[in-house]
Scaffold this motif. Structure first.
Motif, PDB file in Angstrom:
ATOM      1  N   ILE A  93      -2.306   9.917 -10.298  1.00  0.00           N
ATOM      2  CA  ILE A  93      -1.326  10.482 -11.225  1.00  0.00           C
ATOM      3  C   ILE A  93      -0.731  11.763 -10.644  1.00  0.00           C
ATOM      4  O   ILE A  93       0.444  12.068 -10.835  1.00  0.00           O
ATOM      5  CB  ILE A  93      -1.974  10.758 -12.592  1.00  0.00           C
ATOM      6  N   GLN A  94      -1.554  12.513  -9.903  1.00  0.00           N
ATOM      7  CA  GLN A  94      -1.104  13.765  -9.304  1.00  0.00           C
ATOM      8  C   GLN A  94      -0.346  13.537  -8.001  1.00  0.00           C
ATOM      9  O   GLN A  94       0.551  14.308  -7.658  1.00  0.00           O
ATOM     10  CB  GLN A  94      -2.318  14.676  -9.043  1.00  0.00           C
ATOM     11  N   ILE A  95      -0.736  12.503  -7.255  1.00  0.00           N
ATOM     12  CA  ILE A  95      -0.120  12.250  -5.941  1.00  0.00           C
ATOM     13  C   ILE A  95       0.354  10.796  -5.858  1.00  0.00           C
ATOM     14  O   ILE A  95      -0.132  10.021  -5.040  1.00  0.00           O
ATOM     15  CB  ILE A  95      -1.101  12.580  -4.796  1.00  0.00           C
ATOM     16  N   PRO A  96       1.322  10.413  -6.672  1.00  0.00           N
ATOM     17  CA  PRO A  96       1.764   9.009  -6.685  1.00  0.00           C
ATOM     18  C   PRO A  96       2.375   8.557  -5.363  1.00  0.00           C
ATOM     19  O   PRO A  96       2.141   7.422  -4.931  1.00  0.00           O
ATOM     20  CB  PRO A  96       2.788   8.968  -7.818  1.00  0.00           C
ATOM     21  N   VAL A  97       3.158   9.416  -4.710  1.00  0.00           N
ATOM     22  CA  VAL A  97       3.808   9.019  -3.463  1.00  0.00           C
ATOM     23  C   VAL A  97       2.768   8.733  -2.387  1.00  0.00           C
ATOM     24  O   VAL A  97       2.818   7.703  -1.698  1.00  0.00           O
ATOM     25  CB  VAL A  97       4.794  10.101  -2.982  1.00  0.00           C
ATOM     26  N   GLU A  98       1.789   9.641  -2.247  1.00  0.00           N
ATOM     27  CA  GLU A  98       0.728   9.422  -1.256  1.00  0.00           C
ATOM     28  C   GLU A  98      -0.071   8.162  -1.587  1.00  0.00           C
ATOM     29  O   GLU A  98      -0.480   7.417  -0.686  1.00  0.00           O
ATOM     30  CB  GLU A  98      -0.208  10.624  -1.204  1.00  0.00           C
ATOM     31  N   THR A  99      -0.282   7.910  -2.873  1.00  0.00           N
ATOM     32  CA  THR A  99      -1.017   6.710  -3.290  1.00  0.00           C
ATOM     33  C   THR A  99      -0.290   5.440  -2.869  1.00  0.00           C
ATOM     34  O   THR A  99      -0.890   4.518  -2.305  1.00  0.00           O
ATOM     35  CB  THR A  99      -1.230   6.720  -4.817  1.00  0.00           C
ATOM     36  N   PHE A 100       1.028   5.390  -3.121  1.00  0.00           N
ATOM     37  CA  PHE A 100       1.798   4.202  -2.744  1.00  0.00           C
ATOM     38  C   PHE A 100       1.912   4.085  -1.226  1.00  0.00           C
ATOM     39  O   PHE A 100       1.852   2.984  -0.680  1.00  0.00           O
ATOM     40  CB  PHE A 100       3.176   4.233  -3.388  1.00  0.00           C
ATOM     41  N   GLU A 101       2.069   5.212  -0.535  1.00  0.00           N
ATOM     42  CA  GLU A 101       2.166   5.167   0.921  1.00  0.00           C
ATOM     43  C   GLU A 101       0.876   4.640   1.533  1.00  0.00           C
ATOM     44  O   GLU A 101       0.894   3.796   2.438  1.00  0.00           O
ATOM     45  CB  GLU A 101       2.478   6.557   1.475  1.00  0.00           C
ATOM     46  N   ALA A 102      -0.259   5.136   1.055  1.00  0.00           N
ATOM     47  CA  ALA A 102      -1.546   4.733   1.621  1.00  0.00           C
ATOM     48  C   ALA A 102      -1.883   3.290   1.267  1.00  0.00           C
ATOM     49  O   ALA A 102      -2.292   2.502   2.132  1.00  0.00           O
ATOM     50  CB  ALA A 102      -2.651   5.671   1.133  1.00  0.00           C
ATOM     51  N   ASN A 103      -1.719   2.932   0.013  1.00  0.00           N
ATOM     52  CA  ASN A 103      -2.162   1.620  -0.452  1.00  0.00           C
ATOM     53  C   ASN A 103      -1.171   0.502  -0.135  1.00  0.00           C
ATOM     54  O   ASN A 103      -1.562  -0.553   0.386  1.00  0.00           O
ATOM     55  CB  ASN A 103      -2.444   1.665  -1.952  1.00  0.00           C
ATOM     56  N   VAL A 104       0.084   0.734  -0.445  1.00  0.00           N
ATOM     57  CA  VAL A 104       1.089  -0.320  -0.249  1.00  0.00           C
ATOM     58  C   VAL A 104       1.525  -0.384   1.212  1.00  0.00           C
ATOM     59  O   VAL A 104       1.439  -1.436   1.856  1.00  0.00           O
ATOM     60  CB  VAL A 104       2.306  -0.096  -1.164  1.00  0.00           C
ATOM     61  N   ASN A 105       1.993   0.753   1.760  1.00  0.00           N
ATOM     62  CA  ASN A 105       2.476   0.742   3.139  1.00  0.00           C
ATOM     63  C   ASN A 105       1.359   0.431   4.130  1.00  0.00           C
ATOM     64  O   ASN A 105       1.572  -0.291   5.107  1.00  0.00           O
ATOM     65  CB  ASN A 105       3.117   2.082   3.491  1.00  0.00           C
ATOM     66  N   GLY A 106       0.168   0.961   3.879  1.00  0.00           N
ATOM     67  CA  GLY A 106      -0.946   0.704   4.784  1.00  0.00           C
ATOM     68  C   GLY A 106      -1.258  -0.774   4.889  1.00  0.00           C
ATOM     69  O   GLY A 106      -1.490  -1.311   5.984  1.00  0.00           O
ATOM     70  N   THR A 107      -1.237  -1.463   3.751  1.00  0.00           N
ATOM     71  CA  THR A 107      -1.476  -2.906   3.733  1.00  0.00           C
ATOM     72  C   THR A 107      -0.332  -3.661   4.401  1.00  0.00           C
ATOM     73  O   THR A 107      -0.549  -4.571   5.210  1.00  0.00           O
ATOM     74  CB  THR A 107      -1.649  -3.399   2.286  1.00  0.00           C
TER      75      THR A 107
END
Length: 263
Positions: A93-107
């Motif tokens: 919730i605090q770092i949504p961009v980093e969350t999507f970058e790590a989880n979605v882009n990483g995959t």
């Protein structure tokens, strides 16, 4: 248990809660383990189990597509477990961009690297039932991720399934429920948070009324599920599929708290 003796296995995010349990289970099975981690000199999860010297570490940020492609191109693996992610729901919730970058882009970068290199190494992706948690309604099939973490896991699972089916990549998704167990130092998660409060002799503060029910899966059971999934990846009933792993028993947050207090 399937045999992986002599196999070279890559675990992305090996220095995490689940990775630190998966690595020793595969080492005991005779596998050679390599893993990615953002900082190869700081391995608290692996060090806590004293196995860091038995794992070949690759310092790598899964958000860097060129680095991921280089790893896939220059190394040969018999199997890949993709665990690397930003796994804290409340941090998302605090770092949504980093969350999507790590989880979605990483995959996406991992799967695309395998596709581009025509690499047939099977991938076991750590998914989550939170990707499909329904809204509070009578419709239990509503896709309604409630947090950036949930939404990111939904995206990663859909992307993986599309690569399995559109490009013939071998793999499967282990869609796990709420995993708990030793070596979990994320104190935003329910059970570590409860234990920390109890050991510090503090009042346990629950979010909400404590009536929300969840399925809790012991980490070693989750690891065994992923290993069984990998061992059966050649079967049509497994390859390209999403398989849910759960205890089958729902417990309320209040019940879990009371059990921990009693123990």
């Amino acid at each position: 248990m399937p045999s992986f003796a002599g196999k070279t296995i890559l675990i992305t995010g090996v220095n995490g809660f689940i990775g630190s349990h998966l690595a020793p289970a595969l080492l005991e099975n005779g596998a050679h383990i390599e893993g990615t981690t953002r900082n190869a000199t700081n391995t608290p999860y692996l060090s806590a189990l004293n196995i860091q010297s038995r794992v070949k570490l690759h310092p790598l940020d899964m958000r860097e597509s060129a680095a991921v492609e280089k790893l896939v191109r220059e190394n040969k693996y018999d199997l890949i477990f993709h665990l690397a992610s930003q796994s804290d729901t409340w941090n998302s919730i605090q770092i949504p961009v980093e969350t999507f970058e790590a989880n979605v882009n990483g995959t996406l970068y991992l799967l695309e690297s395998l596709r581009r290199s025509k690499n047939e190494t099977p991938v076991i992706l750590a998914g989550s039932v939170r990707a499909f948690e329904p809204l509070h309604s009578s419709k239990v099939d509503v896709v309604a991720p409630l947090h950036p973490y949930d939404a990111s896991k939904f995206c990663t699972q859909v992307i993986a399934l599309s690569y399995f089916h559109a490009y013939g990549l071998r793999g499967a998704i282990a869609q796990n429920t709420n995993i708990y167990g030793p070596n979990d130092t994320n104190f935003n998660r329910l059970i570590p948070k409860i234990m920390q409060s109890l050991f510090q002799d503090k009042k346990v503060k629950l979010r909400g009324n404590g009536k929300i029910k969840r399925d809790f899966l012991y980490v070693k059971d989750a690891v065994q599920g992923m290993i069984q999934l990998a061992g059966n990846i050649s079967k049509n009933s497994v390859n390209g599929k999403s398989i849910t792993f759960a205890s089958g028993h729902l417990s309320s947050v209040r019940d879990i708290t009371q059990k921990a207090q009693a123990l």
